[in-house]
Design a protein around this motif. Structure first.
Motif, PDB file in Angstrom:
ATOM      1  N   UNK A 132      27.175 -30.694 -21.613  1.00  0.00           N
ATOM      2  CA  UNK A 132      26.170 -31.481 -22.342  1.00  0.00           C
ATOM      3  C   UNK A 132      25.664 -30.713 -23.556  1.00  0.00           C
ATOM      4  N   UNK A 133      25.325 -29.425 -23.351  1.00  0.00           N
ATOM      5  CA  UNK A 133      24.851 -28.614 -24.467  1.00  0.00           C
ATOM      6  C   UNK A 133      25.902 -28.503 -25.567  1.00  0.00           C
ATOM      7  N   UNK A 134      27.167 -28.395 -25.170  1.00  0.00           N
ATOM      8  CA  UNK A 134      28.233 -28.315 -26.173  1.00  0.00           C
ATOM      9  C   UNK A 134      28.241 -29.555 -27.050  1.00  0.00           C
ATOM     10  N   UNK A 135      28.083 -30.724 -26.428  1.00  0.00           N
ATOM     11  CA  UNK A 135      28.095 -31.972 -27.197  1.00  0.00           C
ATOM     12  C   UNK A 135      26.866 -32.096 -28.087  1.00  0.00           C
ATOM     13  N   UNK A 136      25.733 -31.558 -27.643  1.00  0.00           N
ATOM     14  CA  UNK A 136      24.498 -31.676 -28.406  1.00  0.00           C
ATOM     15  C   UNK A 136      24.356 -30.588 -29.479  1.00  0.00           C
ATOM     16  N   UNK A 137      24.845 -29.373 -29.184  1.00  0.00           N
ATOM     17  CA  UNK A 137      24.864 -28.331 -30.211  1.00  0.00           C
ATOM     18  C   UNK A 137      25.748 -28.767 -31.377  1.00  0.00           C
ATOM     19  N   UNK A 138      26.850 -29.440 -31.076  1.00  0.00           N
ATOM     20  CA  UNK A 138      27.779 -29.875 -32.127  1.00  0.00           C
ATOM     21  C   UNK A 138      27.102 -30.813 -33.114  1.00  0.00           C
ATOM     22  N   UNK A 139      26.133 -31.590 -32.638  1.00  0.00           N
ATOM     23  CA  UNK A 139      25.444 -32.529 -33.523  1.00  0.00           C
ATOM     24  C   UNK A 139      24.667 -31.806 -34.621  1.00  0.00           C
ATOM     25  N   UNK A 140      24.281 -30.572 -34.355  1.00  0.00           N
ATOM     26  CA  UNK A 140      23.547 -29.830 -35.390  1.00  0.00           C
ATOM     27  C   UNK A 140      24.470 -29.478 -36.550  1.00  0.00           C
ATOM     28  N   UNK A 141      25.673 -28.993 -36.233  1.00  0.00           N
ATOM     29  CA  UNK A 141      26.624 -28.696 -37.299  1.00  0.00           C
ATOM     30  C   UNK A 141      26.978 -29.931 -38.081  1.00  0.00           C
ATOM     31  N   UNK A 142      27.172 -31.046 -37.376  1.00  0.00           N
ATOM     32  CA  UNK A 142      27.442 -32.325 -38.039  1.00  0.00           C
ATOM     33  C   UNK A 142      26.310 -32.661 -39.009  1.00  0.00           C
ATOM     34  N   UNK A 198      23.833 -30.763 -40.362  1.00  0.00           N
ATOM     35  CA  UNK A 198      23.603 -29.855 -41.489  1.00  0.00           C
ATOM     36  C   UNK A 198      24.624 -30.086 -42.601  1.00  0.00           C
ATOM     37  N   UNK A 199      25.898 -30.239 -42.216  1.00  0.00           N
ATOM     38  CA  UNK A 199      26.925 -30.470 -43.232  1.00  0.00           C
ATOM     39  C   UNK A 199      26.776 -31.860 -43.850  1.00  0.00           C
ATOM     40  N   UNK A 200      26.476 -32.853 -43.013  1.00  0.00           N
ATOM     41  CA  UNK A 200      26.341 -34.224 -43.518  1.00  0.00           C
ATOM     42  C   UNK A 200      25.200 -34.334 -44.523  1.00  0.00           C
ATOM     43  N   UNK A 201      24.086 -33.623 -44.263  1.00  0.00           N
ATOM     44  CA  UNK A 201      22.972 -33.708 -45.211  1.00  0.00           C
ATOM     45  C   UNK A 201      23.382 -33.258 -46.600  1.00  0.00           C
ATOM     46  N   UNK A 202      24.211 -32.218 -46.678  1.00  0.00           N
ATOM     47  CA  UNK A 202      24.684 -31.768 -47.980  1.00  0.00           C
ATOM     48  C   UNK A 202      25.570 -32.821 -48.641  1.00  0.00           C
ATOM     49  N   UNK A 227      17.447 -21.103 -38.315  1.00  0.00           N
ATOM     50  CA  UNK A 227      18.697 -20.706 -38.955  1.00  0.00           C
ATOM     51  C   UNK A 227      18.758 -21.106 -40.415  1.00  0.00           C
ATOM     52  N   UNK A 228      19.850 -21.782 -40.806  1.00  0.00           N
ATOM     53  CA  UNK A 228      20.033 -22.236 -42.181  1.00  0.00           C
ATOM     54  C   UNK A 228      19.785 -23.736 -42.323  1.00  0.00           C
ATOM     55  N   UNK A 229      19.011 -24.305 -41.416  1.00  0.00           N
ATOM     56  CA  UNK A 229      18.737 -25.737 -41.471  1.00  0.00           C
ATOM     57  C   UNK A 229      17.953 -26.090 -42.728  1.00  0.00           C
ATOM     58  N   UNK A 230      18.206 -27.272 -43.316  1.00  0.00           N
ATOM     59  CA  UNK A 230      17.413 -27.712 -44.470  1.00  0.00           C
ATOM     60  C   UNK A 230      15.934 -27.789 -44.113  1.00  0.00           C
TER      61      UNK A 230
END
Length: 336
Positions: free
Chosen positions: A190-200, A202-206, A284-287
């Motif tokens: 579950x954590x793996x699936x939810x941690x992945x959403x953060x990378x999605x 952060x990159x998507x916002x850019x 971290x490097x979050x907007x």
């Protein structure tokens, strides 16, 4: 009379703090924005119950045109009736499995251009990875992560056009979890699936900020929903010992915090005090669009990292003690 150096130091401290705040104001990105809800199209997945339904109620109460998507047609009809009775708004309902990209695209196209997309769908089966079937792991990743990709891919082209035509900022809100900020025993998949959403996110916002689209990442704690009650019945004993003491909060409270954060264009949206502290510790490097929050993150990161080390020490102590006691029980039962 000579001026005391301590007096000069006292004058210098507020000047330095003010200068630092001004610097943060200049460099934080993306800039803050107000995202209106009234009269706009809010599309919510997982909208037939729990947090999604609570969000649909609150968005409708604020004058939004609401669409909800879920798998069960019956529960969707019940949700539509409850929204109508509570707010007078006739929500549009769409039955689709987010794992099916074509079905998602059909529903999104039928719903029409979206102003606020809330990717709220989620499934959770807590279990140690060694004991968990890979089909369950894949199911969680397909719903929680791939389902979010399917929704954004389907909605994004029309959202860009809509934001350009109206001149109003749009929003893509993604429902993660506090288990997407910190790993917990028994939550590996579950954590793996939810941690992945953060990378999605952060990159998507850019990728979409130039199109006047703001991404929000929501981190609810354990929330009192039908899924939460079911999870409590099945999760490992050690998971309950480590994570169960915090209890749950109401879906309506998560929805209120989420909608407020979405309207403010915030990237990270915590839902309680624990979540706010976790957000600082894991920034971290979050907007970050708020210079005040950025200042708190900078000032508090070191202290909260120390606190995190104490939490980890406490958790690992619990795990070591539980396994030692379990080993003794197993040996005792073996002798008997």
């Amino acid at each position: 009379m000579a001026t005391s150096p301590y007096y000069l130091l006292l004058l210098l401290i507020p000047i330095l703090l003010l200068s630092f705040l001004i610097l943060l104001y200049v460099i934080v990105r993306p800039r803050s924005a107000r995202i209106p809800i009234k009269g706009r199209h809010v599309f919510i997945t997982g909208g037939s119950s729990g947090i999604g339904l609570a969000l649909a109620h609150q968005a409708a109460a604020e004058g939004a045109r609401v669409s909800i998507l879920a798998r069960s047609s019956k529960r969707l009809e019940e949700a539509r009736d409850s929204i109508r009775l509570a707010t007078g708004v006739e929500a549009a309902v769409f039955s689709a499995d987010v794992r099916d990209a074509e079905a998602v695209a059909r529903a999104v196209n039928e719903a029409g251009p979206i102003d606020v997309l809330v990717c709220n769908q989620g499934v959770f089966t807590p279990l140690e990875l060694e004991k968990q079937d890979l089909k369950e792991v894949k199911f969680m990743i397909d719903v929680n992560l791939m389902g979010t990709f399917h929704l954004i891919k389907a909605a994004l082209p029309a959202m860009k056009v809509r934001a350009k035509d109206t001149g109003f900022p749009a929003s893509i809100a993604i429902m993660s979890s506090q288990a997407g900020q910190v790993g917990i025993y028994g939550y590996t998949a579950y954590s793996a699936s939810k941690f992945a959403l953060r990378g999605l996110s952060e990159a998507l916002q850019q990728e979409v900020i130039a199109d006047n689209i703001y991404v929000s990442l929501i981190f609810p704690p354990d929330t009192e929903t039908p899924g939460f009650a079911q999870e409590h019945e099945t999760r490992p004993e050690l998971t309950s010992i480590i994570a169960g003491s915090s209890g749950g909060i109401k879906a309506e409270d998560v929805a209120k915090a989420s909608l407020s954060g979405i309207k403010s264009g915030r990237f990270i949206i915590p839902c309680n005090l624990d979540g706010a502290l976790l957000a600082i510790a894991t920034s971290g490097l979050a907007p970050q669009s708020s210079c005040i929050t950025a200042f708190i993150e900078v000032a508090g990161a070191g202290f909260l990292r120390l606190a995190a080390l104490f939490y980890q020490w406490h958790w690992y102590s619990i795990i070591e003690k539980w396994h030692a006691e379990s080993s003794l029980r197993n040996r005792a039962s073996g002798r008997l």
